[in-house]
Design a protein around this motif. Structure first.
Motif, PDB file in Angstrom:
ATOM      1  N   ILE A 168       3.607 -11.152   0.894  1.00 10.66           N
ATOM      2  CA  ILE A 168       3.793  -9.919   1.654  1.00 10.66           C
ATOM      3  C   ILE A 168       4.491  -8.917   0.737  1.00 10.66           C
ATOM      4  O   ILE A 168       5.540  -9.223   0.151  1.00 10.66           O
ATOM      5  CB  ILE A 168       4.662 -10.154   2.905  1.00 10.66           C
ATOM      6  CG1 ILE A 168       3.977 -11.119   3.879  1.00 10.66           C
ATOM      7  CG2 ILE A 168       4.994  -8.834   3.581  1.00 10.66           C
ATOM      8  CD1 ILE A 168       2.749 -10.559   4.548  1.00 10.66           C
ATOM      9  N   ILE A 169       3.909  -7.727   0.586  1.00  9.54           N
ATOM     10  CA  ILE A 169       4.512  -6.667  -0.215  1.00  9.54           C
ATOM     11  C   ILE A 169       5.020  -5.593   0.743  1.00  9.54           C
ATOM     12  O   ILE A 169       4.233  -4.963   1.450  1.00  9.54           O
ATOM     13  CB  ILE A 169       3.507  -6.044  -1.198  1.00  9.54           C
ATOM     14  CG1 ILE A 169       2.713  -7.127  -1.935  1.00  9.54           C
ATOM     15  CG2 ILE A 169       4.231  -5.120  -2.174  1.00  9.54           C
ATOM     16  CD1 ILE A 169       3.542  -8.036  -2.778  1.00  9.54           C
ATOM     17  N   CYS A 170       6.329  -5.393   0.786  1.00  2.68           N
ATOM     18  CA  CYS A 170       6.914  -4.388   1.676  1.00  2.68           C
ATOM     19  C   CYS A 170       6.739  -2.991   1.098  1.00  2.68           C
ATOM     20  O   CYS A 170       6.355  -2.817  -0.056  1.00  2.68           O
ATOM     21  CB  CYS A 170       8.392  -4.698   1.909  1.00  2.68           C
ATOM     22  SG  CYS A 170       8.694  -6.313   2.670  1.00  2.68           S
ATOM     23  N   ASP A 171       7.055  -1.995   1.923  1.00  4.33           N
ATOM     24  CA  ASP A 171       6.861  -0.608   1.514  1.00  4.33           C
ATOM     25  C   ASP A 171       7.696  -0.253   0.289  1.00  4.33           C
ATOM     26  O   ASP A 171       7.323   0.604  -0.511  1.00  4.33           O
ATOM     27  CB  ASP A 171       7.218   0.322   2.684  1.00  4.33           C
ATOM     28  CG  ASP A 171       6.657   1.720   2.500  1.00  4.33           C
ATOM     29  OD1 ASP A 171       5.836   1.927   1.583  1.00  4.33           O
ATOM     30  OD2 ASP A 171       7.021   2.611   3.290  1.00  4.33           O
ATOM     31  N   ASP A 172       8.851  -0.915   0.125  1.00  6.39           N
ATOM     32  CA  ASP A 172       9.709  -0.634  -1.032  1.00  6.39           C
ATOM     33  C   ASP A 172       9.404  -1.563  -2.208  1.00  6.39           C
ATOM     34  O   ASP A 172      10.179  -1.655  -3.159  1.00  6.39           O
ATOM     35  CB  ASP A 172      11.189  -0.750  -0.651  1.00  6.39           C
ATOM     36  CG  ASP A 172      11.566  -2.165  -0.213  1.00  6.39           C
ATOM     37  OD1 ASP A 172      10.680  -3.045  -0.139  1.00  6.39           O
ATOM     38  OD2 ASP A 172      12.766  -2.402   0.056  1.00  6.39           O
ATOM     39  N   LYS A 215       4.637   4.806 -11.221  1.00  7.54           N
ATOM     40  CA  LYS A 215       5.188   6.163 -11.160  1.00  7.54           C
ATOM     41  C   LYS A 215       5.931   6.398  -9.846  1.00  7.54           C
ATOM     42  O   LYS A 215       7.055   6.905  -9.830  1.00  7.54           O
ATOM     43  CB  LYS A 215       4.063   7.189 -11.315  1.00  7.54           C
ATOM     44  CG  LYS A 215       3.440   7.242 -12.697  1.00  7.54           C
ATOM     45  CD  LYS A 215       2.333   8.288 -12.739  1.00  7.54           C
ATOM     46  CE  LYS A 215       1.699   8.355 -14.119  1.00  7.54           C
ATOM     47  NZ  LYS A 215       0.632   9.379 -14.188  1.00  7.54           N
ATOM     48  N   LEU A 216       5.290   6.018  -8.742  1.00  6.84           N
ATOM     49  CA  LEU A 216       5.898   6.244  -7.437  1.00  6.84           C
ATOM     50  C   LEU A 216       7.161   5.405  -7.236  1.00  6.84           C
ATOM     51  O   LEU A 216       8.081   5.816  -6.534  1.00  6.84           O
ATOM     52  CB  LEU A 216       4.885   5.953  -6.332  1.00  6.84           C
ATOM     53  CG  LEU A 216       3.732   6.960  -6.228  1.00  6.84           C
ATOM     54  CD1 LEU A 216       2.647   6.442  -5.298  1.00  6.84           C
ATOM     55  CD2 LEU A 216       4.239   8.313  -5.751  1.00  6.84           C
ATOM     56  N   SER A 217       7.207   4.232  -7.861  1.00  2.00           N
ATOM     57  CA  SER A 217       8.391   3.384  -7.733  1.00  2.00           C
ATOM     58  C   SER A 217       9.612   4.031  -8.379  1.00  2.00           C
ATOM     59  O   SER A 217      10.751   3.707  -8.035  1.00  2.00           O
ATOM     60  CB  SER A 217       8.136   2.008  -8.354  1.00  2.00           C
ATOM     61  OG  SER A 217       8.089   2.083  -9.772  1.00  2.00           O
ATOM     62  N   LEU A 218       9.390   4.952  -9.320  1.00  2.52           N
ATOM     63  CA  LEU A 218      10.485   5.669  -9.969  1.00  2.52           C
ATOM     64  C   LEU A 218      10.923   6.893  -9.182  1.00  2.52           C
ATOM     65  O   LEU A 218      11.990   7.444  -9.435  1.00  2.52           O
ATOM     66  CB  LEU A 218      10.071   6.106 -11.384  1.00  2.52           C
ATOM     67  CG  LEU A 218       9.612   5.007 -12.335  1.00  2.52           C
ATOM     68  CD1 LEU A 218       9.148   5.610 -13.649  1.00  2.52           C
ATOM     69  CD2 LEU A 218      10.711   3.993 -12.567  1.00  2.52           C
ATOM     70  N   PRO A 223       7.120   3.631  -2.013  1.00  6.35           N
ATOM     71  CA  PRO A 223       5.964   3.865  -2.883  1.00  6.35           C
ATOM     72  C   PRO A 223       4.627   3.424  -2.303  1.00  6.35           C
ATOM     73  O   PRO A 223       3.604   4.056  -2.573  1.00  6.35           O
ATOM     74  CB  PRO A 223       6.302   3.067  -4.152  1.00  6.35           C
ATOM     75  CG  PRO A 223       7.322   2.061  -3.716  1.00  6.35           C
ATOM     76  CD  PRO A 223       8.100   2.718  -2.630  1.00  6.35           C
ATOM     77  N   LEU A 224       4.610   2.357  -1.477  1.00  5.76           N
ATOM     78  CA  LEU A 224       3.328   1.920  -0.897  1.00  5.76           C
ATOM     79  C   LEU A 224       2.789   2.964   0.077  1.00  5.76           C
ATOM     80  O   LEU A 224       1.600   3.280   0.063  1.00  5.76           O
ATOM     81  CB  LEU A 224       3.485   0.573  -0.187  1.00  5.76           C
ATOM     82  CG  LEU A 224       3.194  -0.693  -0.996  1.00  5.76           C
ATOM     83  CD1 LEU A 224       3.090  -1.896  -0.067  1.00  5.76           C
ATOM     84  CD2 LEU A 224       1.953  -0.572  -1.846  1.00  5.76           C
ATOM     85  N   THR A 225       3.653   3.495   0.920  1.00  6.95           N
ATOM     86  CA  THR A 225       3.218   4.548   1.846  1.00  6.95           C
ATOM     87  C   THR A 225       2.728   5.767   1.074  1.00  6.95           C
ATOM     88  O   THR A 225       1.669   6.326   1.382  1.00  6.95           O
ATOM     89  CB  THR A 225       4.379   4.966   2.774  1.00  6.95           C
ATOM     90  OG1 THR A 225       4.646   3.892   3.690  1.00  6.95           O
ATOM     91  CG2 THR A 225       4.024   6.210   3.578  1.00  6.95           C
ATOM     92  N   ASP A 226       3.479   6.182   0.061  1.00  9.98           N
ATOM     93  CA  ASP A 226       3.100   7.355  -0.730  1.00  9.98           C
ATOM     94  C   ASP A 226       1.771   7.134  -1.443  1.00  9.98           C
ATOM     95  O   ASP A 226       0.970   8.059  -1.586  1.00  9.98           O
ATOM     96  CB  ASP A 226       4.189   7.685  -1.747  1.00  9.98           C
ATOM     97  CG  ASP A 226       5.498   8.063  -1.074  1.00  9.98           C
ATOM     98  OD1 ASP A 226       5.450   8.571   0.056  1.00  9.98           O
ATOM     99  OD2 ASP A 226       6.562   7.842  -1.671  1.00  9.98           O
ATOM    100  N   PHE A 227       1.542   5.902  -1.883  1.00  5.39           N
ATOM    101  CA  PHE A 227       0.308   5.597  -2.607  1.00  5.39           C
ATOM    102  C   PHE A 227      -0.887   5.431  -1.666  1.00  5.39           C
ATOM    103  O   PHE A 227      -1.926   6.074  -1.831  1.00  5.39           O
ATOM    104  CB  PHE A 227       0.498   4.329  -3.444  1.00  5.39           C
ATOM    105  CG  PHE A 227      -0.777   3.789  -4.011  1.00  5.39           C
ATOM    106  CD1 PHE A 227      -1.473   4.481  -4.996  1.00  5.39           C
ATOM    107  CD2 PHE A 227      -1.307   2.599  -3.538  1.00  5.39           C
ATOM    108  CE1 PHE A 227      -2.658   3.984  -5.512  1.00  5.39           C
ATOM    109  CE2 PHE A 227      -2.487   2.093  -4.052  1.00  5.39           C
ATOM    110  CZ  PHE A 227      -3.165   2.793  -5.041  1.00  5.39           C
ATOM    111  N   ILE A 228      -0.739   4.581  -0.667  1.00  7.42           N
ATOM    112  CA  ILE A 228      -1.860   4.255   0.214  1.00  7.42           C
ATOM    113  C   ILE A 228      -2.264   5.460   1.063  1.00  7.42           C
ATOM    114  O   ILE A 228      -3.454   5.769   1.215  1.00  7.42           O
ATOM    115  CB  ILE A 228      -1.502   3.072   1.142  1.00  7.42           C
ATOM    116  CG1 ILE A 228      -1.162   1.820   0.313  1.00  7.42           C
ATOM    117  CG2 ILE A 228      -2.648   2.782   2.112  1.00  7.42           C
ATOM    118  CD1 ILE A 228      -2.309   1.278  -0.507  1.00  7.42           C
TER     119      ILE A 228
END
Length: 303
Positions: A168-172, A215-218, A223-228
């Protein structure tokens, strides 16, 4: 003919909260988790280079680290101790390279490590064998070490996690084993009671998208919400919006270096620092945390 981006793709199952327009979590297998974990092995110089490149997201400046990287790239060789110093700093080797090169979505574009001996075939007999991972390093005898050799490689394994495991990969970007109860516990923790509000999506991920996530993780805590969901914030500017948390201050009294600091009086900002080689060497190898903390200490030390 299929491109590398088309061939090397993995799929994520993503759960989205339609009401809040937010990713709840993603389910992933080995290939994606290996790629995500491999980010932790990247040297700071490699991260600075990767985030400065175009992907689906514009280039990102990673605090002042990007400026440090760019300054070294423009530094003339006459200011460096050896010809290979620039390569060491701009193309640093990943110590976990042997693991990462087996990762399906390996984003480290550094040239694979090669090994070189002295060009003088008799040198190793006279002065003892030396080995370099840089082609233009000087041997003790003065000759270039540009004779490539191929040592026997022991392959440690395929990536970092087990083949059969799912996660499971969380949003953070927290990574949790996908065991019984994990997803239910997350849904309860996030206060989601109505499953009708959840939208399930399948997303294909290539190396390019892994760089996007880096990039988004920085820049973001989600980052998952921003990416997806490709969320667009009017104030979002990837060029100058790093979010770096700083821990508690600590003192480093064991060694001191003298530097000359030019400060603008109007706003008390440091314009630049004039220092000797040992100070520059320190910044080229220190961690990001120590680097930011030292800048803070400089400000505190000013009268």
């Amino acid at each position: 003919m299929a491109t590398d981006e088309q061939v090397h793709k993995v799929s994520l199952k993503v759960l989205v909260d339609k009401e809040k327009n937010k990713v709840i979590f993603a389910e992933a297998g080995k290939d994606f988790v290996d790629a995500l974990l491999s980010i932790l092995t990247l040297p700071l110089g490699t991260i600075a280079r990767l985030v400065a490149k175009e992907s689906n997201i514009p280039p990102v400046k990673f605090g002042s680290l990007s400026s440090l990287y760019e300054s070294v790239s423009h530094l003339e060789d006459k200011y460096l101790r050896t010809q290979t110093c620039k390569e060491m700093l701009l193309q640093p080797r990943n110590s976990m390279e042997s693991y990462c090169k087996h990762v399906k979505l390996n984003i480290d574009d550094t040239e694979p490590t090669k090994y070189f001996l002295c060009a003088n075939l008799n040198c190793s007999i006279v002065s003892g064998r030396q080995l370099s991972i840089f082609r233009y390093q000087r041997c003790r005898c003065g000759n270039l070490m540009n004779r490539e050799v191929f040592p026997i490689e022991v392959i440690p394994g395929n990536g970092f996690v087990n083949e059969i495991a799912t996660f499971i990969i969380c949003d953070d970007l927290s990574v949790l084993p996908n065991v019984v109860g994990t997803s239910v516990s997350l849904l309860r923790k996030l206060g989601i009671k109505d499953m009708a509000t959840i939208d399930e999506r399948n997303v294909d991920i290539s190396k390019r998208e892994v760089v996007d996530i880096l990039k988004l993780s920085l820049l973001s805590k989600t980052p998952l919400t921003d990416f997806i969901l490709e969320k667009k914030d009017d104030n979002f500017n990837p060029i100058n919006q790093p979010q770096i948390g700083i821990g508690e201050k600590s003192s480093y009294e064991s060694r001191k270096m003298d530097v000359k600091v030019l400060v603008r009086k109007s706003d008390s900002k440091i314009l630049f620092v004039e220092a000797e080689a040992d100070f520059a060497d320190y910044f080229s190898v220190c961690s990001l945390y120590l680097w930011v903390e030292c800048c803070t200490c400089l400000m505190d030390a000013l009268p």
